[in-house]
Design a protein around this motif. Structure first.
Motif, PDB file in Angstrom:
ATOM      1  N   UNK A  94       0.837  -1.205   0.000  1.00  0.00           N
ATOM      2  CA  UNK A  94       0.000   0.000   0.000  1.00  0.00           C
ATOM      3  C   UNK A  94       0.879   1.265   0.000  1.00  0.00           C
ATOM      4  N   UNK A  95       1.975   1.228   0.760  1.00  0.00           N
ATOM      5  CA  UNK A  95       2.895   2.371   0.812  1.00  0.00           C
ATOM      6  C   UNK A  95       3.568   2.594  -0.538  1.00  0.00           C
ATOM      7  N   UNK A  96       4.041   1.519  -1.169  1.00  0.00           N
ATOM      8  CA  UNK A  96       4.692   1.651  -2.473  1.00  0.00           C
ATOM      9  C   UNK A  96       3.727   2.188  -3.515  1.00  0.00           C
ATOM     10  N   UNK A  97       2.484   1.717  -3.459  1.00  0.00           N
ATOM     11  CA  UNK A  97       1.479   2.209  -4.408  1.00  0.00           C
ATOM     12  C   UNK A  97       1.298   3.720  -4.255  1.00  0.00           C
ATOM     13  N   UNK A  98       1.130   4.203  -3.052  1.00  0.00           N
ATOM     14  CA  UNK A  98       0.897   5.625  -2.829  1.00  0.00           C
ATOM     15  C   UNK A  98       2.124   6.463  -3.176  1.00  0.00           C
ATOM     16  N   UNK A  99       3.313   5.919  -2.897  1.00  0.00           N
ATOM     17  CA  UNK A  99       4.533   6.627  -3.281  1.00  0.00           C
ATOM     18  C   UNK A  99       4.637   6.731  -4.802  1.00  0.00           C
ATOM     19  N   UNK A 100       4.192   5.685  -5.506  1.00  0.00           N
ATOM     20  CA  UNK A 100       4.208   5.711  -6.980  1.00  0.00           C
ATOM     21  C   UNK A 100       3.240   6.767  -7.509  1.00  0.00           C
ATOM     22  N   UNK A 101       2.071   6.837  -6.905  1.00  0.00           N
ATOM     23  CA  UNK A 101       1.074   7.812  -7.341  1.00  0.00           C
ATOM     24  C   UNK A 101       1.575   9.242  -7.155  1.00  0.00           C
ATOM     25  N   UNK A 102       2.368   9.444  -6.119  1.00  0.00           N
ATOM     26  CA  UNK A 102       2.853  10.794  -5.817  1.00  0.00           C
ATOM     27  C   UNK A 102       3.887  11.271  -6.832  1.00  0.00           C
ATOM     28  N   UNK A 103       4.426  10.350  -7.636  1.00  0.00           N
ATOM     29  CA  UNK A 103       5.453  10.740  -8.614  1.00  0.00           C
ATOM     30  C   UNK A 103       4.875  11.241  -9.925  1.00  0.00           C
ATOM     31  N   UNK A 104       3.569  11.023 -10.148  1.00  0.00           N
ATOM     32  CA  UNK A 104       2.962  11.465 -11.408  1.00  0.00           C
ATOM     33  C   UNK A 104       2.851  12.991 -11.441  1.00  0.00           C
ATOM     34  N   UNK A 105       3.223  13.622 -12.551  1.00  0.00           N
ATOM     35  CA  UNK A 105       3.119  15.091 -12.643  1.00  0.00           C
ATOM     36  C   UNK A 105       1.680  15.588 -12.591  1.00  0.00           C
ATOM     37  N   UNK A 106       0.713  14.713 -12.919  1.00  0.00           N
ATOM     38  CA  UNK A 106      -0.702  15.120 -12.892  1.00  0.00           C
ATOM     39  C   UNK A 106      -1.241  15.205 -11.462  1.00  0.00           C
ATOM     40  N   UNK A 107      -0.481  14.657 -10.506  1.00  0.00           N
ATOM     41  CA  UNK A 107      -0.932  14.624  -9.117  1.00  0.00           C
ATOM     42  C   UNK A 107      -0.169  15.681  -8.322  1.00  0.00           C
ATOM     43  N   UNK A 108      -0.906  16.615  -7.748  1.00  0.00           N
ATOM     44  CA  UNK A 108      -0.268  17.650  -6.937  1.00  0.00           C
ATOM     45  C   UNK A 108       0.187  17.110  -5.589  1.00  0.00           C
ATOM     46  N   UNK A 109      -0.631  16.244  -5.018  1.00  0.00           N
ATOM     47  CA  UNK A 109      -0.342  15.807  -3.648  1.00  0.00           C
ATOM     48  C   UNK A 109      -1.151  14.554  -3.350  1.00  0.00           C
ATOM     49  N   UNK A 110      -0.559  13.647  -2.603  1.00  0.00           N
ATOM     50  CA  UNK A 110      -1.255  12.438  -2.164  1.00  0.00           C
ATOM     51  C   UNK A 110      -1.269  12.417  -0.643  1.00  0.00           C
ATOM     52  N   UNK A 111      -2.470  12.371  -0.087  1.00  0.00           N
ATOM     53  CA  UNK A 111      -2.613  12.230   1.365  1.00  0.00           C
ATOM     54  C   UNK A 111      -2.890  10.763   1.655  1.00  0.00           C
ATOM     55  N   UNK A 112      -1.927  10.088   2.288  1.00  0.00           N
ATOM     56  CA  UNK A 112      -2.066   8.654   2.513  1.00  0.00           C
ATOM     57  C   UNK A 112      -1.361   8.273   3.802  1.00  0.00           C
ATOM     58  N   UNK A 113      -1.485   6.997   4.181  1.00  0.00           N
ATOM     59  CA  UNK A 113      -0.808   6.515   5.376  1.00  0.00           C
ATOM     60  C   UNK A 113       0.699   6.665   5.276  1.00  0.00           C
ATOM     61  N   UNK A 114       1.215   6.530   4.054  1.00  0.00           N
ATOM     62  CA  UNK A 114       2.668   6.554   3.895  1.00  0.00           C
ATOM     63  C   UNK A 114       3.258   7.930   4.169  1.00  0.00           C
ATOM     64  N   UNK A 115       2.501   8.983   3.929  1.00  0.00           N
ATOM     65  CA  UNK A 115       3.038  10.328   4.187  1.00  0.00           C
ATOM     66  C   UNK A 115       2.196  11.098   5.199  1.00  0.00           C
ATOM     67  N   UNK A 116       1.368  10.371   5.933  1.00  0.00           N
ATOM     68  CA  UNK A 116       0.492  11.024   6.903  1.00  0.00           C
ATOM     69  C   UNK A 116       1.336  11.730   7.967  1.00  0.00           C
ATOM     70  N   UNK A 117       0.868  12.905   8.348  1.00  0.00           N
ATOM     71  CA  UNK A 117       1.587  13.658   9.366  1.00  0.00           C
ATOM     72  C   UNK A 117       0.650  13.994  10.529  1.00  0.00           C
ATOM     73  N   UNK A 118       1.241  14.043  11.697  1.00  0.00           N
ATOM     74  CA  UNK A 118       0.473  14.424  12.880  1.00  0.00           C
ATOM     75  C   UNK A 118       1.030  15.721  13.441  1.00  0.00           C
ATOM     76  N   UNK A 119       0.169  16.432  14.133  1.00  0.00           N
ATOM     77  CA  UNK A 119       0.536  17.734  14.687  1.00  0.00           C
ATOM     78  C   UNK A 119       1.106  17.543  16.097  1.00  0.00           C
ATOM     79  N   UNK A 120       2.296  18.060  16.293  1.00  0.00           N
ATOM     80  CA  UNK A 120       2.918  17.937  17.616  1.00  0.00           C
ATOM     81  C   UNK A 120       3.372  19.296  18.125  1.00  0.00           C
ATOM     82  N   UNK A 121       3.377  19.406  19.452  1.00  0.00           N
ATOM     83  CA  UNK A 121       3.772  20.660  20.103  1.00  0.00           C
ATOM     84  C   UNK A 121       5.255  20.603  20.454  1.00  0.00           C
TER      85      UNK A 121
END
Length: 806
Positions: A94-121
């Motif tokens: 699943x991570x490799x798939x989402x990383x592959x999708x993020x490389x396409x020039x037609x895709x501005x951004x992919x929000x997925x588990x592989x690049x998910x970010x959390x807010x920390x203080x």
């Protein structure tokens, strides 16, 4: 005088055509080649149909919204419902798939588990930072179980954004480049890059990936339209040619007719390209429509030619009489058909207006093609053989005409009773008709992408965006705590509506900021108090704007905000009820003197457009009836005959409307075409019948009964032939995978069948029952134009023909 003019004009036309055969052939070839060069300008629509006029207030709000926030429908979502996803092998895939999708020039951004970010203080300095949710590469099974627990239980910020609150479904959001969302590049990306990649991962890792989102749906839907154009053309050609051959038993006549209508189809594509119109779900049906409407022209012309050959065997005389005797009749019938389509031009809807322009132009062009091509081709061929003329004496046709005559002669009361019962039943059915403004209803429901739509509706409560557009009327007004609280309360109201999803807005980020301030404790996922806001604000100011996942939900001035919710595939009635319930609460939360709040979005635009079209339906249909009544008045110079002629054409429309109510077929952009199309075509039979009836009156010294039965025998066969061709021709549309096209084909076919029976049974019955009111020369005086030349002109025509051989 009008008789001499009619004869003289059409005889001149016949001489012109037959004397200049080669020149006309080269002109037709030249026009065909010229229009073929315009095919390159044809383009398929890559946007949803906007049925409202550009200057409509609802469209103005939508355009203003797009100006502030850009294209709203640029999100493609892919999801997996798999309890074993948080195991090393599946998670890595699943991570490799989402990383592959993020490389396409037609895709501005992919929000997925592989690049998910959390807010920390962080302290020293005080700040919030987005940190990776998954730390390191190739986490082991124990780490993945911790991540699963944290995602579903400690990150409400990502609820219905990354995971479903109803199950263990996880999704990734692909934000497509807004520049290509409404272009052909989107189609290339979806069909040639995204789809093969997802199929590869499905097959290799058994992930059962589901895909949806408006760009994806629109692409596959557009591709279905493209695929169905060729299917419709082939099916229409096959069905009409088989029926034509069944009637005429002549390969030669069938091939000539098919050549004629195929040229008409080429012209239709050329006109679309010449006008630089997009091919939509409506304009896509014009080419097969040309075939279906063109064949009856061929039937009238070829049938007349064969009748003349059988009568005297003189080819020159036969061809000239085909043009002089049938030319005016086919002109009038094609004009009335074109008028039915032309009424759409007067609607303010660009979609319908373009459809009306292309259809009406090509119907008239098709008439000219038939009138020119058929006589010219036959002029170069040998005379039809006896076997080709046998169809003129078929016993079963004679039996059908005999049955009609018996009904009209002996069972008029039965005809009236049945008509009244049908009318009463239809009125009951009309009250049950519903209006549908759904973007998805007409889509092919057996298609895989439609099943995925249902999956996302179940897991995430919808995929069609509905936007609440808020103007705070002051800069930075959105981030005021009072405004955020109002937005939060409205979001709570929206979340309680079963047909709408959990809303997305800047409120989520502010609530997440408080949770982060309290070290990620999910019980603090709420708006801060005014005192807490003072503590948290220094941390928020330290954040980079690029890290703000929901920065697109507030404009750069901080004055405008959007709340996005996703809607299930619901009909117009439910949507109107939701609106009706929401507006009082919106107005209460956002006083009009301090806020401007609007509902917008593609789904709402489509629903409002459908309502707009329904209101225009009455106008366009009334206009069609009025135009055709004017034509009838011009031809027959009789007000009573206009009324008599309209009855058998309006009754089938009412019956069809009643059927829609009983069968649950709603009024929508596709089915809204049925009435004007069917009326424009069905009135052709009335014109043919009344024209022949008027001639028989004159020939039989104004004897009504004798004239009605003679007209019935003369016109019954041709009307039966053309109605059967039209019935099966429009039935071709029922093989479509689009629900609206299926309904259009079935309803028009049924209407035309009812119209044939009404014109062959009810119309002559009315003429017989009202004979005292209409059996005089004042009511049926000489028409302004001659529909069909009477037999009394034969001697004059023969003299002209003998003097003017081609």
């Amino acid at each position: 005088m009008s008789k001499l003019f009619s004869f003289g004009f059409w005889n001149s036309v016949a001489r012109l055509i037959l004397r200049n055969r080669l020149i006309i052939i080269f002109i037709i070839l030249g026009i065909t080649v010229a229009l073929a060069t315009q095919w390159k300008n044809m383009r398929f629509s890559y946007t949803e149909a906007n049925l409202l006029p550009d200057d409509h207030p609802i469209n103005q709000v939508y355009y203003d919204f797009l100006d502030k926030f850009g294209e709203e429908g640029n999100l493609i979502v892919i999801a997996v419902k798999d309890s074993s996803l948080f195991t090393p092998e599946k998670f890595e895939a699943w991570t490799r798939l989402n990383d592959s999708l993020d490389t396409f020039p037609e895709v501005d951004y992919v929000l997925s588990l592989s690049n998910l970010q959390t807010l920390e203080k962080f302290n020293d300095p005080n700040r919030f930072e987005m940190v990776p949710f998954v730390e390191g590469e190739n986490p082991d099974r124990e780490q993945l179980q911790d991540y699963e627990d944290e995602l579903f239980n400690r990150l409400p910020f990502y609820e219905n954004l990354v995971y479903s609150s109803k199950s263990n479904t996880v999704q990734s959001a692909l934000y497509i480049n807004k520049e290509i969302v409404n272009s052909e590049d989107r189609k290339t990306f979806v069909l040639e890059e995204l789809t093969p990649l997802l199929e590869k991962y499905n097959k290799e890792y058994d992930l059962d990936i589901r895909v949806s989102g408006m760009p994806y749906i629109r692409t596959l839907n557009s591709q279905n339209i493209i695929d169905e154009i060729s299917m419709f053309l082939l099916a229409a050609l096959l069905v009409t040619s088989l029926i034509f051959f069944f009637f005429f038993r002549s390969i030669r006549a069938t091939v000539i007719s098919m050549i004629t209508v195929c040229i008409g189809v080429m012209w239709a594509f050329g006109v679309i390209g010449l006008l630089h119109y997009e091919i939509t779900i409506l304009t896509a049906i014009i080419p097969p429509l040309i075939i279906v409407i063109g064949i009856p022209n061929c039937i009238f012309l070829i049938n007349k030619y064969q009748q003349e050959i059988k009568k005297h065997g003189n080819q020159a005389k036969s061809l000239q009489r085909v043009i002089t005797k049938v030319g005016n009749a086919t002109l009038m019938t094609n004009v009335t058909t074109a008028s039915g389509f032309a009424t759409f031009i007067l609607t303010d809807s660009t979609l319908l207006s373009e459809f009306g322009i292309v259809a009406s132009i090509n119907i008239i062009a098709l008439f000219l093609l038939c009138l020119l091509v058929i006589p010219i081709i036959y002029s170069y061929m040998s005379l039809p053989r006896e076997k080709h003329l046998k169809h003129l004496n078929k016993r079963w046709i004679g039996g059908f005409v005999g049955w009609m005559e018996d009904m009209v002669r002996n069972r008029r009361i039965t005809i009236y009773i049945v008509s009244v019962i049908l009318l009463a039943t239809s009125i009951i059915g009309i009250y049950n008709i519903k209006i549908s403004g759904s973007l998805l209803e007409d889509m092919p429901q057996e298609a895989e992408f439609f099943q995925d739509i249902k999956f996302f509706e179940e897991e995430f409560d919808g995929i069609m965006p509905l936007e609440i557009y808020i103007d705070t009327q002051r800069k930075q007004g959105v981030m005021k705590l009072s405004t955020l609280k109002r937005m939060e309360e409205l979001e709570s109201i929206i979340a309680e509506v079963p047909e709408l999803s959990q809303p997305l807005s800047v409120v989520r980020l502010v609530k997440y900021s408080k949770q982060a301030y309290y070290n990620g404790n999910p019980k603090y996922y709420q708006l801060p108090s005014s005192q807490e806001q003072n503590f948290i604000m220094p941390y928020i100011k330290g954040m980079s704007s690029t890290d703000n996942l929901l920065s697109s939900y507030v404009d750069s001035t901080g004055q405008y905000a959007r709340i996005t919710t996703f809607m299930k595939d619901i009909g117009t009635e439910k949507m109107e009820n939701i609106e009706e319930d929401l507006w009082p609460q919106i107005n209460k939360l956002f006083p009009e003197d301090r806020y401007n709040v609007s509902l917008t979005g593609k789904a709402l635009i489509f629903q409002k457009g459908t309502n707009y079209l329904v209101k225009n339906l009455v106008l366009s249909l009334s206009l069609a009836i009025f135009l055709i009544a004017i034509l009838m008045a011009w031809m027959f110079r009789s007000f009573r005959m206009i009324l008599i002629s309209l009855v058998p054409n309006l009754l089938p429309l009412l019956v069809t409307a009643g059927m829609m109510g009983f069968l649950g077929v709603p009024i929508k952009p596709s089915t809204i075409l049925v009435f004007s199309i069917a009326f424009g075509i069905s009135v052709d039979d009335t014109i043919h019948f009344l024209a022949k009836y008027r001639q028989e009156l004159k020939a039989n010294n104004w004897k009504i009964k004798k004239s009605v039965y003679a007209a019935l025998k003369e016109t019954g066969v041709s009307m039966f032939y053309t109605s059967i061709v039209l019935f099966f021709g429009f039935s071709v549309f029922m093989i479509s995978s689009f629900g609206g096209t299926v309904a259009l084909g079935g309803l028009v076919s049924a209407t035309l069948l009812f119209a044939m029976l009404a014109n062959l049974l009810l119309l002559p019955s009315l003429l017989l029952s009202l004979e005292r009111s209409i059996a005089n020369k004042e009511i049926l005086k000489e028409p302004a134009i001659k529909i069909i030349d009477t037999s009394e002109d034969d001697d004059e025509i023969t003299r002209e023909e003998n003097n003017n051989k081609y």
